[in-house]
Design a protein around this motif. Structure first.
Motif, mmCIF file in Angstrom:
data_model
loop_
_atom_site.group_PDB
_atom_site.id
_atom_site.type_symbol
_atom_site.label_atom_id
_atom_site.label_comp_id
_atom_site.label_asym_id
_atom_site.label_seq_id
_atom_site.Cartn_x
_atom_site.Cartn_y
_atom_site.Cartn_z
ATOM 1 N N TYR A 200 -33.899 27.219 -6.489
ATOM 2 C CA TYR A 200 -31.981 26.144 -6.779
ATOM 3 C C TYR A 200 -31.967 24.756 -7.832
ATOM 4 O O TYR A 200 -31.074 25.407 -8.239
ATOM 5 N N ILE A 303 -26.385 22.318 -3.588
ATOM 6 C CA ILE A 303 -28.016 22.562 -3.160
ATOM 7 C C ILE A 303 -27.455 22.926 -0.903
ATOM 8 O O ILE A 303 -28.641 23.729 -1.015
ATOM 9 N N LYS A 306 -26.663 26.194 -1.182
ATOM 10 C CA LYS A 306 -28.257 26.858 -0.614
ATOM 11 C C LYS A 306 -29.041 27.157 0.455
ATOM 12 O O LYS A 306 -29.289 27.641 1.061
#
Length: 317
Positions: A200, A303, A306
């Protein structure tokens, strides 16, 4: 699809002249986005101590490991099968367990998502010795290595060496020791040690105990290529999705997976994820005459999305 012939990744000697290192890293990042680094300055003793501590923890009974389950700040133990990195192809969770250890948050960060104190085990109750001290020492070594690499990455992109400094003053820096079960992966049946994914963040620095096999990278045609073990004592470094966005697609974030065989026994590794401050807005670095291929994004929002897609513990966050 049958895997391709095993490939060796480029090896970058960090003891060479900075310009030579920058050129080697640029070539590696513009091709597969994976390479090994040697002469990195991390003591072997720190690596060995970290793996010894990881084995001690992961060998504990499940009910003891459950005392430090992953919390809302993404710190602590993730059980075997908790993570599914490739939900579209996997029939069950990945056959690995892990433990997230982050940078200890400073006072002005408390309350921000993914910021807080680490979820350390009670060493007396769990029978561990110096576990926190060993993991903190290794985390410090990885942070130092990442900070040494960023100016080289800037030079590889033709930027001032300090370009990334202001974005990593209080970075997201996560260490994750990993234990893979001694089980057979079966990609055709949707069973993986770690499903197909790209990382990521910006950089991942990976140590693999005894350089165990299992890592495979995906080629442009969709086929899979096994990766040969690196040189003794080296680290595997790869580019993450955020770095690809930041470099406007110049540096590649390559899809990869881990496929294990029962005959090889357990697999042990430790990934260190180097990512910017939570509020940093990542704007593509565009070369002259080039158009941006990505929209600017705030790292924190990016993030959290993700994690929600791959971790059971973040589904409802």
């Amino acid at each position: 699809m049958t895997p391709n012939v095993m490939v060796s990744l480029p090896v970058v000697d960090l003891a060479l002249q900075p310009s030579v290192v920058a050129t080697a890293i640029r070539h590696a990042c513009e091709s597969r986005g994976f390479f090994y680094v040697t002469n990195h300055g991390v003591p072997r003793e720190a690596v060995d101590a970290m793996f010894h501590a990881a084995r001690e923890f992961f060998s504990l009974p499940v009910h003891l490991k459950q005392t430090v389950l992953q919390d809302h700040n993404n710190r602590g133990w993730t059980p075997m099968g908790e993570e599914t990195l490739d939900p579209s192809s996997s029939k069950r969770g990945d056959s690995k367990e892990g433990y997230y250890i982050g940078r200890e948050a400073e006072e002005d960060e408390i309350g921000l998502p993914l910021r807080g104190a680490n979820n350390w085990p009670d060493e007396d109750k769990l029978g561990l010795v110096n576990w926190r001290r060993v993991m903190e020492a290794y985390h410090d070594e990885m942070s130092s290595l990442a900070r040494r690499l960023m100016p080289v990455f800037a030079e590889a992109l033709g930027l001032e060496k300090n370009f990334f400094d202001e974005h990593f003053r209080k970075p997201t820096a996560l260490l994750r020791p990993l234990h893979y079960a001694a089980s057979e992966s079966s990609p055709d049946e949707g069973v993986f040690a770690a499903g197909a994914h790209s990382d990521y963040g910006v950089l991942t620095i990976l140590a693999v105990d005894a350089e165990a096999p299992g890592l495979e990278i995906q080629e442009a045609n969709g086929s899979w290529t096994p990766v040969a073990g690196g040189t003794s004592g080296g680290f595997c470094v790869n580019i993450g999705d955020l770095c690809e966005r930041w470099t406007n697609g110049r540096f590649r974030s390559t899809v990869h997976r881990v496929v294990t065989k029962q005959c090889q026994g357990e697999r042990w590794s430790a990934a260190f994820f180097w990512e910017p401050e939570f509020d940093v807005v990542v704007t593509p670095i565009v070369r002259e005459g080039e158009k941006p291929h990505y929209e600017p994004c705030k790292y924190g929002d990016y993030i959290l999305g993700k994690y929600a897609a791959t971790h059971e513990g973040f589904k409802d966050s």
